[in-house]
Design a protein around this motif. Structure first.
Motif, PDB file in Angstrom:
ATOM      1  N   GLY A 455       0.667  -1.434   0.074  1.00  0.00           N
ATOM      2  CA  GLY A 455      -0.075  -0.211   0.007  1.00  0.00           C
ATOM      3  C   GLY A 455       0.254   1.208  -0.077  1.00  0.00           C
ATOM      4  N   LEU A 456       0.176   2.380  -1.163  1.00  0.00           N
ATOM      5  CA  LEU A 456       0.936   3.500  -0.661  1.00  0.00           C
ATOM      6  C   LEU A 456      -0.021   4.833  -0.309  1.00  0.00           C
ATOM      7  CD1 LEU A 456       2.998   5.977  -2.232  1.00  0.00           C
ATOM      8  CD2 LEU A 456       0.743   6.089  -3.766  1.00  0.00           C
ATOM      9  N   GLN A 457       0.941   5.001   0.963  1.00  0.00           N
ATOM     10  CA  GLN A 457      -0.181   6.336   1.726  1.00  0.00           C
ATOM     11  C   GLN A 457       0.419   7.363   1.630  1.00  0.00           C
ATOM     12  OE1 GLN A 457      -0.353   5.905   6.711  1.00  0.00           O
ATOM     13  NE2 GLN A 457       2.001   6.399   6.321  1.00  0.00           N
ATOM     14  N   LEU A 458      -0.974   8.266   1.307  1.00  0.00           N
ATOM     15  CA  LEU A 458      -0.675   9.485   1.603  1.00  0.00           C
ATOM     16  C   LEU A 458      -1.754   9.859   2.667  1.00  0.00           C
ATOM     17  CD1 LEU A 458      -2.318   9.256  -2.460  1.00  0.00           C
ATOM     18  CD2 LEU A 458       0.031   9.887  -1.424  1.00  0.00           C
ATOM     19  N   LEU A 459      -0.369  10.935   3.035  1.00  0.00           N
ATOM     20  CA  LEU A 459      -1.375  11.890   3.907  1.00  0.00           C
ATOM     21  C   LEU A 459      -1.272  13.378   3.867  1.00  0.00           C
ATOM     22  CD1 LEU A 459       1.560  10.257   6.489  1.00  0.00           C
ATOM     23  CD2 LEU A 459      -0.603   9.550   6.063  1.00  0.00           C
ATOM     24  N   GLY A 460      -2.158  13.972   4.603  1.00  0.00           N
ATOM     25  CA  GLY A 460      -2.504  14.652   4.118  1.00  0.00           C
ATOM     26  C   GLY A 460      -2.715  16.181   5.320  1.00  0.00           C
ATOM     27  N   LYS A 461      -2.793  17.954   5.100  1.00  0.00           N
ATOM     28  CA  LYS A 461      -3.371  18.630   6.159  1.00  0.00           C
ATOM     29  C   LYS A 461      -4.658  17.945   6.577  1.00  0.00           C
ATOM     30  CE  LYS A 461      -0.732  22.145   3.094  1.00  0.00           C
ATOM     31  NZ  LYS A 461      -0.930  22.441   2.458  1.00  0.00           N
ATOM     32  N   PRO A 462      -5.226  19.078   7.935  1.00  0.00           N
ATOM     33  CA  PRO A 462      -5.550  19.134   8.560  1.00  0.00           C
ATOM     34  C   PRO A 462      -7.490  18.816   7.177  1.00  0.00           C
ATOM     35  CG  PRO A 462      -4.167  19.586  10.176  1.00  0.00           C
ATOM     36  CD  PRO A 462      -3.907  19.825   8.871  1.00  0.00           C
ATOM     37  N   PHE A 463      -8.465  18.801   7.717  1.00  0.00           N
ATOM     38  CA  PHE A 463      -9.358  18.738   7.319  1.00  0.00           C
ATOM     39  C   PHE A 463      -8.910  18.823   5.328  1.00  0.00           C
ATOM     40  CE2 PHE A 463     -10.349  19.867  10.836  1.00  0.00           C
ATOM     41  CZ  PHE A 463     -11.149  18.785  11.675  1.00  0.00           C
ATOM     42  N   ASP A 464      -8.131  18.570   5.468  1.00  0.00           N
ATOM     43  CA  ASP A 464      -7.726  18.179   3.521  1.00  0.00           C
ATOM     44  C   ASP A 464      -8.276  17.065   2.497  1.00  0.00           C
ATOM     45  OD1 ASP A 464      -7.550  19.220   0.408  1.00  0.00           O
ATOM     46  OD2 ASP A 464      -4.805  19.555   0.913  1.00  0.00           O
ATOM     47  N   GLU A 465      -8.936  16.047   3.122  1.00  0.00           N
ATOM     48  CA  GLU A 465      -9.225  15.103   2.881  1.00  0.00           C
ATOM     49  C   GLU A 465      -9.498  15.262   0.408  1.00  0.00           C
ATOM     50  OE1 GLU A 465     -10.746  16.048   4.775  1.00  0.00           O
ATOM     51  OE2 GLU A 465      -9.911  14.327   6.641  1.00  0.00           O
ATOM     52  N   ALA A 466     -10.397  16.206   0.172  1.00  0.00           N
ATOM     53  CA  ALA A 466     -10.097  15.695  -1.021  1.00  0.00           C
ATOM     54  C   ALA A 466      -8.629  16.503  -1.645  1.00  0.00           C
ATOM     55  CB  ALA A 466     -11.043  17.920  -1.000  1.00  0.00           C
ATOM     56  N   THR A 467      -8.126  16.429  -1.208  1.00  0.00           N
ATOM     57  CA  THR A 467      -6.386  16.933  -2.065  1.00  0.00           C
ATOM     58  C   THR A 467      -5.925  15.343  -1.675  1.00  0.00           C
ATOM     59  OG1 THR A 467      -6.175  18.922  -1.721  1.00  0.00           O
ATOM     60  CG2 THR A 467      -4.062  17.564  -1.923  1.00  0.00           C
ATOM     61  N   LEU A 468      -5.958  14.381  -0.967  1.00  0.00           N
ATOM     62  CA  LEU A 468      -5.890  13.315  -0.713  1.00  0.00           C
ATOM     63  C   LEU A 468      -6.480  12.469  -1.666  1.00  0.00           C
ATOM     64  CD1 LEU A 468      -5.452  12.052   3.032  1.00  0.00           C
ATOM     65  CD2 LEU A 468      -3.861  12.199   1.729  1.00  0.00           C
ATOM     66  N   MET A 469      -7.752  13.123  -1.630  1.00  0.00           N
ATOM     67  CA  MET A 469      -8.766  11.782  -2.442  1.00  0.00           C
ATOM     68  C   MET A 469      -8.069  12.127  -4.312  1.00  0.00           C
ATOM     69  SD  MET A 469     -11.944  11.491  -1.112  1.00  0.00           S
ATOM     70  CE  MET A 469     -12.521  11.691   0.306  1.00  0.00           C
ATOM     71  N   ARG A 470      -7.979  13.713  -3.979  1.00  0.00           N
ATOM     72  CA  ARG A 470      -7.301  12.969  -5.772  1.00  0.00           C
ATOM     73  C   ARG A 470      -6.251  12.555  -6.268  1.00  0.00           C
ATOM     74  NH1 ARG A 470      -4.735  18.939  -8.021  1.00  0.00           N
ATOM     75  NH2 ARG A 470      -5.078  19.743  -6.491  1.00  0.00           N
ATOM     76  N   VAL A 471      -5.420  12.629  -5.327  1.00  0.00           N
ATOM     77  CA  VAL A 471      -4.309  12.549  -5.319  1.00  0.00           C
ATOM     78  C   VAL A 471      -4.011  11.345  -5.593  1.00  0.00           C
ATOM     79  CG1 VAL A 471      -1.297  12.130  -5.507  1.00  0.00           C
ATOM     80  CG2 VAL A 471      -2.575  14.724  -4.584  1.00  0.00           C
ATOM     81  N   ALA A 472      -4.594  10.201  -4.711  1.00  0.00           N
ATOM     82  CA  ALA A 472      -5.187   9.053  -5.048  1.00  0.00           C
ATOM     83  C   ALA A 472      -5.771   8.199  -6.338  1.00  0.00           C
ATOM     84  CB  ALA A 472      -5.732   8.356  -3.582  1.00  0.00           C
ATOM     85  N   TYR A 473      -6.940   9.248  -6.386  1.00  0.00           N
ATOM     86  CA  TYR A 473      -7.630   9.036  -8.113  1.00  0.00           C
ATOM     87  C   TYR A 473      -6.386   9.450  -9.245  1.00  0.00           C
ATOM     88  CZ  TYR A 473     -11.052   9.547 -11.081  1.00  0.00           C
ATOM     89  OH  TYR A 473     -11.999   9.559 -12.813  1.00  0.00           O
TER      90      TYR A 473
END
Lengths: 489, 98
Positions: A455-473
């Motif tokens: 698994g690749l883990q991606l971590l983001g800034k607080p409450f910035d799930e949207a950016t995390l999901m965009r990068v994962a997508y």
């Protein structure tokens, strides 16, 4: 023979229901057949809600028949980690002390998903009270990794991950206190997300460590992850720590464009402890992000090496307080044949809790006890502040941080049960995230030579799930392979 | 290195209301010593001027009106209890008063 829907994603099922090419009842039946066919091997479910699921599916079908529109998750079959309170069935945290417990209320996440028309197939296995990294601490059964039945699925939400990967549900809910969603998602090969602390209401989540716990989804792809997060996120009056911060439409955030993104690679994570094959998988994944236009830089999280010590002080301290409530008076197990109340408490807890839970209660009691509080608990809270500051500084330079989710692929059942400290060390890449309160997700990044997921883990800034999901997508769309399905049948 | 003794384990077990047998106590002396020794790693850091972090969210007290809302009825509240008389939770006698 009706079509088998068990490998479908949530958005595929929604399209089929919307266009009338399948009914929710057919789809639910398909999953019930799949559970019957493979759960004897995987052992993900601890409670199967056949009649309840079919009734929920019929409700969706009758809405469709009346010409009503349905939401994107209506008729989509889910599994629930047994740590979440549900009015239907039992809620046991896979502990003897809660055997047979029936919750008088639904967790907020369950209520919201039910309103969205989700079909619940049942409850799935976990380490007792979510304490563990392999699901071997369940008092009910040992869940197997669908890719290799000799191996663990990871933990503590091992049942939630295994059920998604074995096609025994479309998506599931888990909880993550130190990696309990991301690590099993990585070891089993699905998408799993721990949202920012406060993004999702914890009402109805049986508490393990209240300042670290967070509920999150397991899904087959990032598109489904966004759909689930759209439903479960947001302020809830019944959880005072749920944040009153607007929830964006996560589905709209999924664009295959990351040219504005800077990815940070923490140098402290890429050490000798990292299995060389896992390192190579992460490096290939980062190259794909780079090829899509992301900028890649090195960042530093200097206090990484202290995270496990901090975590196991804070989580055991909080657990020792939270688990004091199971005393055999108001609910749960009560030891028989006791002379007085003191003996009732002691025998109930000692018979009711498994070995790891007792170990953590004792450790937590010790670090909070008079004379040791400053040396352990207070010290850990100070180092926790330093760990959070590390992330704040790193996120000045990048939008997301990319790391391995786990230092190794799934290990064999029994390999780490003799040495609790060794088991704790397997959480090295996930626990800092809970200490800092930031969001993290794990997305599959290939199979090892022995055929186990990574698994690749991606971590983001607080409450910035949207950016995390965009990068994962963007990664998922461009990784150039599909890990396929485990050879279960 | 043995960090804690059997007496420590017994003391903490009493605080946590656990009754451990001898074999378990011996095992825990070793396991807890290993784990606590590992935690000594934190002493490498000078944290004199660091504020302890109790919680990840910046939280302030919130006031609201004290309004009575719905709560569990008696039957529901008692439904999971190991022993009741239909009105109260029953436990073994606490005080020896005739």
């Amino acid at each position: 023979m009706a079509r088998d829907w068990s490998s479908a994603t949530g958005h595929e099922i929604h399209d089929a229901l919307h266009h009338g090419t399948a009914t929710a009842s057919d789809i639910t039946q398909s999953f019930l057949r799949r559970i019957e066919a493979v759960d004897g091997k995987v052992r993900a479910y601890v409670d199967i809600w056949k009649d309840h699921a079919l009734k929920q599916a019929e409700n969706v079908d009758s809405r469709l028949k009346r010409g009503q529109t349905i939401g994107p998750l209506a008729g989509v079959p889910f599994a629930i980690k047994d740590v979440l309170c549900t009015k239907h069935g039992h809620t046991t945290c896979c502990s003897r002390i809660l055997k047979g417990y029936r919750s008088p209320f639904d967790a907020t996440v369950i209520e919201r998903l039910e309103q969205a028309g989700v079909v619940f197939l049942g409850k799935v296995n976990m380490d007792e009270f979510a304490m563990g990294s392999s699901t071997e601490n369940s008092s009910v059964q040992v869940t197997r990794n669908p890719w290799d039945l000799k191996c663990v699925p990871g933990g503590s939400s091992g049942g939630s991950a295994a059920a998604v990967v074995a096609d025994e549900c479309v998506a599931s809910l888990g909880s993550d206190t130190g990696g309990s969603i991301r690590q099993p998602a990585a070891l089993c090969g699905c998408v799993g997300m721990k949202p920012t602390y406060g993004r999702v209401s914890r009402y109805g989540l049986v508490a393990f460590a209240s300042s670290l716990d967070q509920i999150g989804p397991f899904t087959k792809d990032v598109e489904d992850l966004a759909l689930v997060m759209n439903v479960i996120s947001g302020r809830d009056e019944r959880d005072s720590t749920s944040a009153d911060i607007p929830v964006p439409n996560y589905s709209q955030a999924l664009r295959d464009d990351i040219s504005d993104i800077t990815v940070g690679l923490p140098k402290e994570y890429y050490t000798d402890a990292l299995n060389p094959e896992m390192r190579q998988k992460i490096e290939s994944a980062v190259k794909i992000l780079e090829a899509r236009g992301a900028k890649v830089i090195e960042v530093s999280l200097p206090h990484t090496e202290y995270a496990i010590a901090v975590y196991y002080i804070i989580c055991t301290a909080e657990a020792s307080a939270n688990l004091a409530r199971f005393d055999g008076v108001r609910y749960g197990y009560r030891a028989p044949k006791v002379a007085d109340v003191q003996e009732m408490y002691a025998k109930t807890k000692t018979d009711g809790y498994g070995r790891e839970v007792q170990r953590r209660i004792l450790l937590g009691t010790y670090v909070l006890s008079s004379g040791y509080y400053d040396a352990y608990y207070l010290k850990a809270q100070k180092v926790r502040a330093l760990i959070r500051k590390d992330f704040e500084e790193a996120f000045q330079k990048c939008n997301v941080i990319a790391t391995p989710t786990s230092p190794t692929p799934a290990f064999e059942i029994g390999a780490k049960t003799a040495d609790p400290l060794e088991m704790y060390l397997s959480d090295i890449y996930t626990i800092s995230v809970n200490l800092a309160g930031i969001p993290g997700l794990s997305v599959p990044c290939g199979l090892t030579q022995s055929g186990l997921p990574s698994g690749l883990q991606l971590l983001g800034k607080p409450f910035d799930e949207a950016t995390l999901m965009r990068v994962a997508y963007a990664y998922e769309k461009n990784r150039g392979f599909d890990i396929g399905k485990p050879p279960l049948t | 290195m043995t960090k804690i003794t059997k007496a420590d384990v017994e003391y903490v077990a009493a605080l946590a209301q656990l009754s451990l047998d001898e074999v378990t106590k011996e095992r825990l002396v070793g396991e807890l010593s290993d784990i606590l020794s590992y935690m000594d790693k934190l002493n490498e850091l000078d944290t004199r001027d660091i504020e302890p972090m109790m919680h990840v969210l910046p939280m302030t007290n919130v006031y609201r009106d004290d309004v009575v809302g719905p709560s569990l009825d008696r039957e529901t509240a008692l439904m999971n209890a190991p022993k009741t008389d239909g009105e109260y939770f029953l436990v073994p006698r606490i005080l020896d008063i005739e």
